[in-house]
Design a protein around this motif. Structure first.
Motif, PDB file in Angstrom:
ATOM      1  N   LYS A  35       0.828  -1.205   0.000  1.00  0.00           N
ATOM      2  CA  LYS A  35       0.000   0.000   0.000  1.00  0.00           C
ATOM      3  C   LYS A  35       0.862   1.254   0.000  1.00  0.00           C
ATOM      4  O   LYS A  35       0.427   2.306  -0.415  1.00  0.00           O
ATOM      5  N   GLY A  36       2.092   1.135   0.464  1.00  0.00           N
ATOM      6  CA  GLY A  36       2.995   2.273   0.538  1.00  0.00           C
ATOM      7  C   GLY A  36       3.826   2.418  -0.721  1.00  0.00           C
ATOM      8  O   GLY A  36       3.660   1.684  -1.694  1.00  0.00           O
ATOM      9  N   SER A  37       4.739   3.367  -0.690  1.00  0.00           N
ATOM     10  CA  SER A  37       5.619   3.630  -1.825  1.00  0.00           C
ATOM     11  C   SER A  37       6.801   2.670  -1.829  1.00  0.00           C
ATOM     12  O   SER A  37       7.137   2.080  -0.811  1.00  0.00           O
ATOM     13  N   PHE A  38       7.442   2.556  -2.987  1.00  0.00           N
ATOM     14  CA  PHE A  38       8.621   1.706  -3.147  1.00  0.00           C
ATOM     15  C   PHE A  38       9.748   2.507  -3.772  1.00  0.00           C
ATOM     16  O   PHE A  38       9.515   3.306  -4.681  1.00  0.00           O
ATOM     17  N   ARG A  39      10.960   2.281  -3.295  1.00  0.00           N
ATOM     18  CA  ARG A  39      12.164   2.798  -3.951  1.00  0.00           C
ATOM     19  C   ARG A  39      12.986   1.589  -4.342  1.00  0.00           C
ATOM     20  O   ARG A  39      13.350   0.771  -3.496  1.00  0.00           O
ATOM     21  N   ILE A  40      13.290   1.487  -5.628  1.00  0.00           N
ATOM     22  CA  ILE A  40      14.006   0.341  -6.167  1.00  0.00           C
ATOM     23  C   ILE A  40      15.401   0.785  -6.603  1.00  0.00           C
ATOM     24  O   ILE A  40      15.539   1.607  -7.512  1.00  0.00           O
ATOM     25  N   GLU A  41      16.420   0.251  -5.937  1.00  0.00           N
ATOM     26  CA  GLU A  41      17.815   0.479  -6.326  1.00  0.00           C
ATOM     27  C   GLU A  41      18.437  -0.829  -6.810  1.00  0.00           C
ATOM     28  O   GLU A  41      19.482  -0.826  -7.419  1.00  0.00           O
ATOM     29  N   GLY A  42      17.761  -1.936  -6.530  1.00  0.00           N
ATOM     30  CA  GLY A  42      18.222  -3.257  -6.943  1.00  0.00           C
ATOM     31  C   GLY A  42      17.443  -3.737  -8.157  1.00  0.00           C
ATOM     32  O   GLY A  42      17.029  -2.940  -8.998  1.00  0.00           O
ATOM     33  N   LYS A  43      17.225  -5.054  -8.231  1.00  0.00           N
ATOM     34  CA  LYS A  43      16.562  -5.658  -9.383  1.00  0.00           C
ATOM     35  C   LYS A  43      15.296  -6.396  -8.933  1.00  0.00           C
ATOM     36  O   LYS A  43      15.321  -7.134  -7.950  1.00  0.00           O
ATOM     37  N   VAL A  44      14.206  -6.174  -9.678  1.00  0.00           N
ATOM     38  CA  VAL A  44      12.949  -6.868  -9.416  1.00  0.00           C
ATOM     39  C   VAL A  44      12.534  -7.580 -10.701  1.00  0.00           C
ATOM     40  O   VAL A  44      12.469  -6.965 -11.764  1.00  0.00           O
ATOM     41  N   GLU A  45      12.294  -8.889 -10.591  1.00  0.00           N
ATOM     42  CA  GLU A  45      11.800  -9.683 -11.717  1.00  0.00           C
ATOM     43  C   GLU A  45      10.435 -10.218 -11.315  1.00  0.00           C
ATOM     44  O   GLU A  45      10.348 -11.087 -10.444  1.00  0.00           O
ATOM     45  N   GLY A  46       9.375  -9.671 -11.902  1.00  0.00           N
ATOM     46  CA  GLY A  46       8.029 -10.097 -11.542  1.00  0.00           C
ATOM     47  C   GLY A  46       7.062  -8.939 -11.559  1.00  0.00           C
ATOM     48  O   GLY A  46       7.251  -7.965 -12.278  1.00  0.00           O
ATOM     49  N   THR A  47       6.036  -9.027 -10.739  1.00  0.00           N
ATOM     50  CA  THR A  47       4.973  -8.031 -10.702  1.00  0.00           C
ATOM     51  C   THR A  47       5.074  -7.206  -9.430  1.00  0.00           C
ATOM     52  O   THR A  47       5.255  -7.747  -8.348  1.00  0.00           O
ATOM     53  N   LEU A  48       4.951  -5.887  -9.584  1.00  0.00           N
ATOM     54  CA  LEU A  48       4.990  -4.961  -8.455  1.00  0.00           C
ATOM     55  C   LEU A  48       3.725  -4.112  -8.500  1.00  0.00           C
ATOM     56  O   LEU A  48       3.506  -3.376  -9.464  1.00  0.00           O
ATOM     57  N   ARG A  49       2.869  -4.250  -7.464  1.00  0.00           N
ATOM     58  CA  ARG A  49       1.611  -3.495  -7.400  1.00  0.00           C
ATOM     59  C   ARG A  49       1.564  -2.719  -6.087  1.00  0.00           C
ATOM     60  O   ARG A  49       1.830  -3.271  -5.031  1.00  0.00           O
ATOM     61  N   THR A  50       1.182  -1.434  -6.192  1.00  0.00           N
ATOM     62  CA  THR A  50       1.032  -0.609  -5.003  1.00  0.00           C
ATOM     63  C   THR A  50       0.059   0.529  -5.273  1.00  0.00           C
ATOM     64  O   THR A  50      -0.090   0.966  -6.418  1.00  0.00           O
ATOM     65  N   ALA A  51      -0.583   0.995  -4.221  1.00  0.00           N
ATOM     66  CA  ALA A  51      -1.462   2.155  -4.320  1.00  0.00           C
ATOM     67  C   ALA A  51      -0.643   3.440  -4.212  1.00  0.00           C
ATOM     68  O   ALA A  51      -1.158   4.532  -4.403  1.00  0.00           O
ATOM     69  N   GLY A  52       0.647   3.311  -3.938  1.00  0.00           N
ATOM     70  CA  GLY A  52       1.528   4.457  -3.765  1.00  0.00           C
ATOM     71  C   GLY A  52       2.376   4.741  -4.994  1.00  0.00           C
ATOM     72  O   GLY A  52       2.024   4.405  -6.117  1.00  0.00           O
TER      73      GLY A  52
END
Length: 140
Positions: A35-52
């Protein structure tokens, strides 16, 4: 009695305001929801869902799908992204895939190799065309 109500309100609003961080050197594979915000400095493989909001730093890379309210990119993205409000691409951003957004802000130097649909603008243009034809307007 009143102090308990204030505490409960603070907990629920703080949970939404908190920022999740995926640090440089970290790789996450799978689905992430929040529900919160995300800061990505690394690697994400997949789905990222957020209301933020999602912020992808210069070292950040996402390969997959994103669904969020707002997004700022300095890093790389490959896949499909759905941003309800504003997608901002800084000069170091590199985007490939499919983009659906309300507003798009691209700084000079950003790489944008994607199909793009802007929800609000596309719908209103189609509505204007339909209404214009229905009124019997003629062109030369």
């Amino acid at each position: 009695m009143f102090s308990e109500n204030k505490k409960n309100r603070g907990v629920s609003s703080d949970a939404v305001k908190e920022q999740n961080k995926i640090a440089q050197g970290t790789t996450i594979t799978g689905n992430i929801e929040g529900k919160g915000s995300f800061r990505i400095e690394g690697k994400v493989e997949g789905t990222l869902r957020t209301a933020g909001k999602i912020v992808v730093g210069k070292t950040g890379y996402i390969d997959g799908e994103i669904e969020c309210e707002n997004a700022d990119f300095e890093g790389k993205f490959t896949g499909k992204i759905v941003v309800k409000d504003t997608l901002t691409l800084k000069s170091s951003a590199h985007i490939e895939g499919e983009v659906i957004t309300g507003k798009l802000d691209v700084d000079p130097g950003a790489t944008f190799n994607a199909t793009c649909s802007m929800k609000g603008a596309v719908k209103s243009l189609n509505d204007e065309r339909k209404s214009g034809k229905g009124k019997g307007e003629k062109t030369a």
